[in-house]
Scaffold this active site. Structure first.
Site, PDB file in Angstrom:
ATOM      1  CG  ASP A  33     -17.970  25.388  37.091  1.00 59.22           C
ATOM      2  OD1 ASP A  33     -18.801  25.371  38.030  1.00 59.22           O
ATOM      3  OD2 ASP A  33     -17.700  24.387  36.420  1.00 59.22           O
ATOM      4  CG  LEU A  40      -5.848  11.813  37.235  1.00 60.48           C
ATOM      5  CD1 LEU A  40      -5.180  13.157  37.005  1.00 60.48           C
ATOM      6  CD2 LEU A  40      -5.301  11.164  38.489  1.00 60.48           C
ATOM      7  N   GLY A  41     -10.401  11.275  36.696  1.00 64.24           N
ATOM      8  CA  GLY A  41     -11.785  11.657  36.925  1.00 64.24           C
ATOM      9  C   GLY A  41     -12.352  12.262  35.665  1.00 64.24           C
ATOM     10  N   GLY A  88     -13.913  15.682  34.126  1.00 63.58           N
ATOM     11  CA  GLY A  88     -14.188  17.097  34.257  1.00 63.58           C
ATOM     12  C   GLY A  88     -15.458  17.429  33.514  1.00 63.58           C
ATOM     13  N   GLY A  89     -15.788  18.680  33.495  1.00 57.10           N
ATOM     14  CA  GLY A  89     -17.003  19.108  32.831  1.00 57.10           C
ATOM     15  C   GLY A  89     -17.029  18.729  31.360  1.00 57.10           C
ATOM     16  CG  PHE A  90     -16.077  20.979  28.831  1.00 57.94           C
ATOM     17  CD1 PHE A  90     -17.294  21.102  28.202  1.00 57.94           C
ATOM     18  CD2 PHE A  90     -15.650  21.984  29.680  1.00 57.94           C
ATOM     19  CE1 PHE A  90     -18.076  22.218  28.404  1.00 57.94           C
ATOM     20  CE2 PHE A  90     -16.430  23.096  29.885  1.00 57.94           C
ATOM     21  CZ  PHE A  90     -17.646  23.222  29.253  1.00 57.94           C
ATOM     22  N   GLY A  91     -14.893  16.396  29.721  1.00 59.92           N
ATOM     23  CA  GLY A  91     -14.272  15.147  29.300  1.00 59.92           C
ATOM     24  C   GLY A  91     -13.371  14.594  30.383  1.00 59.92           C
ATOM     25  N   PRO A  92     -12.861  13.395  30.177  1.00 54.92           N
ATOM     26  CG  PRO A  92     -12.143  11.415  29.196  1.00 54.92           C
ATOM     27  CD  PRO A  92     -13.030  12.581  28.969  1.00 54.92           C
ATOM     28  CE  LYS A 106     -11.260  20.188  30.543  1.00 48.67           C
ATOM     29  NZ  LYS A 106     -11.480  21.525  31.052  1.00 48.67           N
TER      30      LYS A 106
END
Ligand SMILES: *[C@@H]1O[C@H](CO)[C@@H](O)[C@H](O)[C@H]1NC(C)=O
Ligand SMILES: *[C@@H]1O[C@H](CO)[C@@H](O)[C@H](O)[C@H]1NC(C)=O
Ligand SMILES: *[C@@H]1O[C@H](CO)[C@@H](O)[C@H](O)[C@H]1NC(C)=O
Ligand SMILES: *[C@@H]1O[C@H](CO)[C@@H](O)[C@H](O)[C@H]1NC(C)=O
Ligand SMILES: *[C@@H]1O[C@H](CO)[C@@H](O)[C@H](O)[C@H]1NC(C)=O
Ligand SMILES: *[C@@H]1O[C@H](CO)[C@@H](O)[C@H](O)[C@H]1NC(C)=O
Ligand SMILES: *[C@@H]1O[C@H](CO)[C@@H](O)[C@H](O)[C@H]1NC(C)=O
Ligand SMILES: *[C@@H]1O[C@H](CO)[C@@H](O)[C@H](O)[C@H]1NC(C)=O
Ligand SMILES: *[C@@H]1O[C@H](CO)[C@@H](O)[C@H](O)[C@H]1NC(C)=O
Length: 786
Positions: free
Chosen positions: A641, A522-523, A525-529, A544
Site C-alpha cells: 500500500d 491528525l487524520g 488511516g486505513g484502519f482508524g484515526p 494509531k
C-alpha cells in the site's frame, strides 16, 4: 361548446324558437332523429343513435363524448333495434313517456313505460328530457323539477360513477347488469351481475342460474373478494343498506376521469379507465382472473390457492372426498370431515387467514354482533361450520351452517375465517404451531445445519486443494505460524523481551492525547484515526487507534507490530510501542512533524515549498526504504500500500514509509504470492494485483513508479485528467515521453531552476516502473539502480 354545436344542429332541423333556450333540455315536441346527438352540458356524455360493431341496426345509447373510441355505457332499445338509419326518432310520447319510434309507426319500439298513475298527475306539455354530465338521461317535469324517470335506474351492462348496483325495494328497481350478447349485439346476453342479498350482500356473476364468480361479501370498505379494490384519492365507494334499498356505487373525485365497470359478453367483470395519453382503455381489474376465481373450484370445504401448483386443499379438519380426483387436480368434489365431530367435546376453531369468505347465501348474518359473540353463537349451535366477522374492522358476524364453498387464499387482503374442527385436529395443530421448536421447524433446522456443515467442508477442501496446487501452502503456513504464535498481548510485560517493545497503558495514552480529543486528531488511516500525543518526558508521538469495527483485526495488528518491531531503517517509521486494553488496540509511532507527503504535494501552496532538491531527496529516501523492505531486511516484505499518504516527512523533510498493516512477508526466496483479499489503494495498484490478486515485490515497484511520477508532476494519478485527452497520469507521462517532451511533466510549482537531465532520468525510471512488466520481460531497475 359541444353542447352548443349539438343545439345548432338540432336548430337546423327543428323549430328555431326552441333553440334559443339556453339549457340542453328538449321539450315534448322536440325530436331527436338518427344522426343527431344530445350532448351533456359539460360535454362529457352524448346521447344518440349508434350501430355497435359490425351491426347495421340502430340503437339509442349514451356514450363517452370525449373518448375517441366510441364506448357505449347505456342502451335504451337493446332488444328492439331499428332496422335502418333513416327512420329512428326519440320523442316524448303520449301521456308522459320518452319513447323511440320507427318512422311514423304508431307504437314505439321502446318506451320509458311510466305507469299512467304517474302521468296523470303531470301534464305532458311540461315534460322535458336531458342528459346530465353524470351520464344520466332524465325525464323531468319542467316546472316542478321532479325526475319521473332516469336511465341510471335501468343499467344495461355498464356501471359508471354515480350509478347504483343493487336493489331498491321501495321503488321496485333492479339495478343489475346484463351483458351484451356479443360485441355487435347489445341485446340481453347470458351473463348477469346481480347483488345476492341472501346472507352477506355479495355480487354474483351468473350464467342463467349458475354462479360463475362472486365479488365476496361487502366488508365495510371493499368487496372481500377484490382485494385490489381500495379507496384512494381518485375513487370512493359507497354501500347503502337500509329498509328501502341496498346498493353499491362509486364515484370519481375528478370528473375528467372516465371509468367504467362492465360485464362483457364473455361473462367477465372488467374495470377500466380511459387513458388520454395513450388513447385506450386501461384495464385495472378483470374477473374471473385466475383459476381460483371460478366459483366452487375446490368444492365444499375446499380452499383454493392460485399460488400453489396443487390449487386445491381442504380447510382444516377436512380431507379430500375423492383422493383420485384430487390427484387429477379436480377438486370440485370437495372435502369431507376427517372424523366425526363430537360437538361440545373439545372441538374448536382454527383460523384461515386472508381468505375470500365462502358463499354466505345460507349463512346467518348479524351485523350487531362482535367477533366474540359470533364465536359463541357458532360454538353453541352444533350445525355451525365456521364464522367470521362481517367487516374488516372486526364488527359484525357471519356464521355458516352448511358447506363452506368458494374459499380462496389471498396473499394480501381478504379476511380471517374460523373453521370448526374436532378435538384431535385442534390439539394437533396447537402442538404443531408451538413456536419455533415445532417438529417441522426442527427438521428444517437440522437440514440447514447439515447443509451448512457440508458447504463448509467442501469450501475448505477446495481452498486447500487450490492452495496446494499453487505450492503456496507451506509458505502461507509459515506466515500463519508466525502470527498465531503471537499472543494477543504481544507487547505485554512477560513477552516483552521478545521484541523489546515498550508497553503503554490506556491511561497514559489518554493522557498523552488529551483523551483522544478532536483537536489532536491528525487524520484517518486505513484502519482508524491517528492522534498526536505528548509523552510525559516531552517526546511527541502519533497514536494509531485501531477502530473496533475496522477491517484490521487482530491479524493485521499483530502483523504490523511484528513487522515494524523487526524493521529498523531510517526511511521507515519507527514504532515506539503498543497498547492493548480489552477492545482497544493502539500503535505508538514517532511523531513526524511534517505530516504525510500528500498534504504538501497535492496542495497548491504546499507544493511550492517542495523544490527539486527536496523531491529528489524524498524519492531517494522512499527508494531506499523500499529496497530495504524487499532485499535487505531479514524478511522479504511487500508493503502493498505504497502511496503518498503513507509517506511521512520528519522535521528535516526526510521521508519515512508507514502503515504496514497490509504488508505481507515472503519467505526468503519467494517472489510472488496470491491473495483472495485484494487490499491497497486504486491508482497505485499494479494491474495484475488489482485484477488477479497476484502480488509480488513488483506490485510495490509499480506503486513506487506511480508515486515517483506524482512527486515529479505534483498531480494525483487517480483523479488526474488533462483537458484534451482523458487519461490517467501514467498514460499522460507515457504520451509526453513518446512525444519527446517528458520535461513538461515536471511540476510548475518547482520553479524553473532544476537540472533537466536529472528530472528526465527520474521520469524515465518512473515510466519503467509502471510499464507492463510481462511485456518487456525485465524488472524495473528501481531496486538496483535507484
Ligand atoms: C327489423 O327486421 C326484422 C327482420 O328483418 C323484423 O323482424 C323486425 O320487426 C324489424 N324491426 C323493426 C323495428 O322494424
Ligand atoms: C310519415 O308521415 C309523414 C306525414 O305525416 C309522411 O310525409 C311520411 O312519408 C311518413 N313516413 C313514413 C316512413 O311513413
Ligand atoms: C314497456 O311495456 C311494454 C308492455 O308492457 C313492454 O313490452 C316493454 O318491454 C316495456 N318497455 C320497457 C322499456 O320496459
Ligand atoms: C333482476 O334482474 C336480473 C336481470 O334481468 C334478473 O336475473 C333478476 O332475477 C332480477 N331480480 C329481481 C329480484 O327482480
Ligand atoms: C353459460 O350457460 C350456457 C347454458 O347453460 C352454456 O352453454 C355456456 O357454455 C355457459 N357459458 C359459460 C361461460 O359458462
Ligand atoms: C341490511 O339491512 C337489513 C335491514 O335494514 C339488515 O337486516 C341486514 O342485517 C343488513 N345487512 C348488512 C350486511 O348490513
Ligand atoms: C382532474 O384531472 C385532470 C387531469 O388528470 C387535472 O388536470 C385536474 O386538475 C384534476 N382536477 C381536480 C379537481 O383534481
Ligand atoms: C342451529 O342453526 C340452525 C340453522 O340456522 C337452526 O335450524 C337450528 O335451530 C339451530 N340450533 C340451535 C340449537 O340453535
Ligand atoms: C397433525 O398435523 C400434521 C401436520 O399439520 C398432519 O400431517 C398430521 O396428519 C396430523 N395428525 C392428525 C392425527 O390429524
Amino acid at each position: 361548446m359541444d353542447c352548443l354545436v349539438a343545439l345548432l344542429i338540432l336548430c337546423s332541423f327543428f323549430n328555431k324558437k326552441l333553440c334559443s333556450a339556453t339549457d340542453d333540455t328538449i321539450t315534448h315536441n322536440k325530436f331527436l332523429r338518427d344522426g343527431d346527438t344530445l350532448v351533456s352540458n359539460g360535454g362529457i356524455y352524448a346521447l344518440g343513435f349508434f350501430s355497435p360493431g359490425n351491426s347495421q341496426k340502430r340503437y339509442v345509447g349514451i356514450w363517452f363524448n370525449k373518448v375517441s373510441e366510441q364506448t357505449v355505457v347505456w342502451v335504451a332499445n337493446r332488444n328492439n333495434p331499428i332496422n335502418d338509419s333513416l327512420s329512428g326518432v326519440v320523442k316524448i310520447y303520449g301521456p308522459g313517456n320518452l319513447a323511440i319510434f320507427n318512422g311514423n309507426a304508431s307504437n314505439p319500439v321502446w318506451s320509458t313505460n311510466i305507469s299512467t298513475t304517474v302521468t296523470e298527475k303531470t301534464s305532458s306539455s311540461a315534460l322535458s328530457y336531458k342528459l346530465l354530465d353524470s351520464g344520466n338521461l332524465v325525464l323531468v317535469q319542467q316546472n316542478k323539477g321532479d325526475v319521473l324517470w332516469q336511465s341510471f335506474d335501468y343499467p344495461t351492462d355498464t356501471l359508471i360513477a354515480g350509478m347504483k348496483f343493487g336493489f331498491n325495494w321501495k321503488l321496485g328497481l333492479n339495478w343489475s347488469l346484463t351483458s351484451w350478447k356479443s360485441r355487435d349485439d347489445p341485446s340481453n346476453g347470458d351473463f348477469v351481475l346481480i347483488l345476492n342479498t341472501r346472507g352477506a350482500p355479495d355480487g354474483h356473476i351468473k350464467n342463467g342460474s349458475r354462479v360463475i364468480w362472486r365479488t365476496g361479501p361487502w366488508n365495510g370498505r371493499t368487496w372481500n373478494g377484490i382485494p385490489l379494490m381500495s379507496t384512494n384519492f381518485l375513487f370512493h365507494y359507497s354501500f347503502i343498506n337500509n329498509s328501502d334499498e341496498i346498493s353499491f356505487s362509486y364515484g370519481t373525485n375528478n370528473n375528467s376521469i372516465f371509468d367504467r365497470l362492465q360485464v362483457d359478453d364473455m361473462g367477465f367483470f372488467r374495470r377500466s379507465s380511459w387513458l388520454e395519453d395513450t388513447h385506450r382503455w386501461n384495464e385495472f381489474y378483470s374477473a374471473p382472473g385466475d383459476a381460483c376465481d371460478h366459483y366452487g373450484k375446490c368444492g365444499a370445504f375446499g380452499s383454493c390457492n392460485p399460488n400453489n401448483a396443487q390449487l386445491c386443499s381442504c380447510v382444516p379438519g377436512y380431507k379430500p372426498k375423492s383422493q383420485k380426483d384430487w390427484y387429477l387436480k379436480d377438486g370440485s368434489q370437495g372435502c369431507v370431515r376427517k372424523r366425526e365431530i363430537l360437538c361440545g367435546k373439545g372441538d374448536g376453531f382454527l383460523k384461515l387467514e386472508k381468505v375470500k369468505l365462502p358463499d354466505s347465501s345460507n349463512a346467518r348474518v348479524d351485523m350487531s354482533l362482535g367477533i366474540k359473540d359470533c364465536e359463541t353463537e357458532c360454538r353453541n349451535n352444533c350445525s355451525c361450520t365456521g364464522y367470521s366477522s362481517g367487516y374488516v374492522d372486526g364488527s359484525g358476524c357471519i356464521a355458516w351452517f352448511g358447506d363452506l364453498t368458494d374459499v380462496k387464499q389471498f396473499t394480501e387482503g381478504g379476511q380471517d375465517l374460523f373453521v370448526r374442527v374436532d378435538a384431535i385436529e385442534l390439539r394437533n395443530s396447537t402442538r404443531h404451531s408451538k413456536g419455533f421448536f415445532s417438529k417441522k421447524n426442527l427438521v428444517l433446522l437440522c437440514v440447514l445445519i447439515v447443509v451448512g456443515l457440508l458447504t463448509l467442508i467442501f469450501a475448505f477442501y477446495y481452498l486447500f486443494r487450490r492452495a496446494k496446487r499453487r505450492g503456496l501452502l507451506l509458505k502461507e503456513r509459515s506466515l500463519h505460524e508466525l502470527l498465531s504464535n503471537l499472543p494477543a498481548s504481544e507487547c505485554n510485560e512477560e513477552s516483552n523481551s521478545k521484541f523489546d517493545l515498550p508497553i503503554f497503558d490506556l491511561d497514559s495514552m489518554m493522557l498523552a492525547t488529551e483523551n483522544f480529543s478532536l483537536a489532536n486528531k491528525l487524520g484517518s488511516g486505513g484502519f482508524g484515526p491517528v492522534y498526536k500525543g505528548k509523552l510525559p518526558d516531552g517526546r511527541e508521538i502519533a497514536v494509531k487507534r485501531l477502530s473496533k469495527n475496522s477491517g484490521q483485526g487482530i491479524i493485521e495488528f499483530k502483523n504490523e507490530v511484528v513487522l515494524i518491531a523487526k524493521l529498523q531503517h531510517r526511511n521507515l517509521v519507527q514504532i515506539l510501542g503498543c497498547c492493548i486494553d480489552k477492545e482497544e488496540k493502539m500503535l505508538v509511532y514517532e511523531y513526524l512533524s511534517n505530516k504525510s507527503l500528500d498534504f504538501l504535494l497535492f496542495d497548491r501552496t504546499g507544493s511550492t515549498s517542495l523544490d527539486w532538491g527536496m523531491r529528489h531527496n524524498i524519492i531517494l529516501g522512499i527508494a531506499r526504504g523500499v529496497l530495504y523492505l524487499h532485499e535487505d531486511s531479514r524478511l522479504r516484505i511487500v508493503h502493498r500500500d505504497l502511496k503518498a499518504s503513507n509517506i511521512l516527512l520528519d522535521a528535516s523533510m526526510n521521508p519515512k514509509i508507514s502503515d504496514f498493516g497490509m504488508a505481507r512477508i515472503f519467505g526468503g526466496n519467494q517472489t510472488q504470492g496470491n491473495t483472495n483479499r485484494v487490499v491497497g489503494t486504486y491508482g497505485y495498484m499494479s494491474p495484475e494485483y488489482a485484477m488477479d490478486g497476484l502480488f509480488s515485490i513488483k506490485s510495490d515497484v509499480f506503486s513506487f513508479g506511480v508515486l515517483l511520477l506524482e512527486i515529479i508532476s505534483g498531480k494525483k494519478n487517480s483523479g488526474f485528467y488533462c483537458e484534451d485527452h482523458s487519461m490517467n497520469l501514467i498514460m499522460h507521462a507515457w504520451k509526453l515521453w513518446k512525444d519527446g517532451r517528458p520535461f513538461e511533466l515536471a511540476d510548475r510549482a518547482m520553479g524553473t531552476s532544476f537540472p533537466e537531465q536529472e528530472v528526465v532520468k527520474f521520469i524515465q525510471v518512473g515510466i519503467l516502473c509502471v510499464q507492463k512488466m510481462r511485456m518487456i520481460g525485465q524488472r524495473c531497475p528501481v531496486s538496483s539502480s535507484c
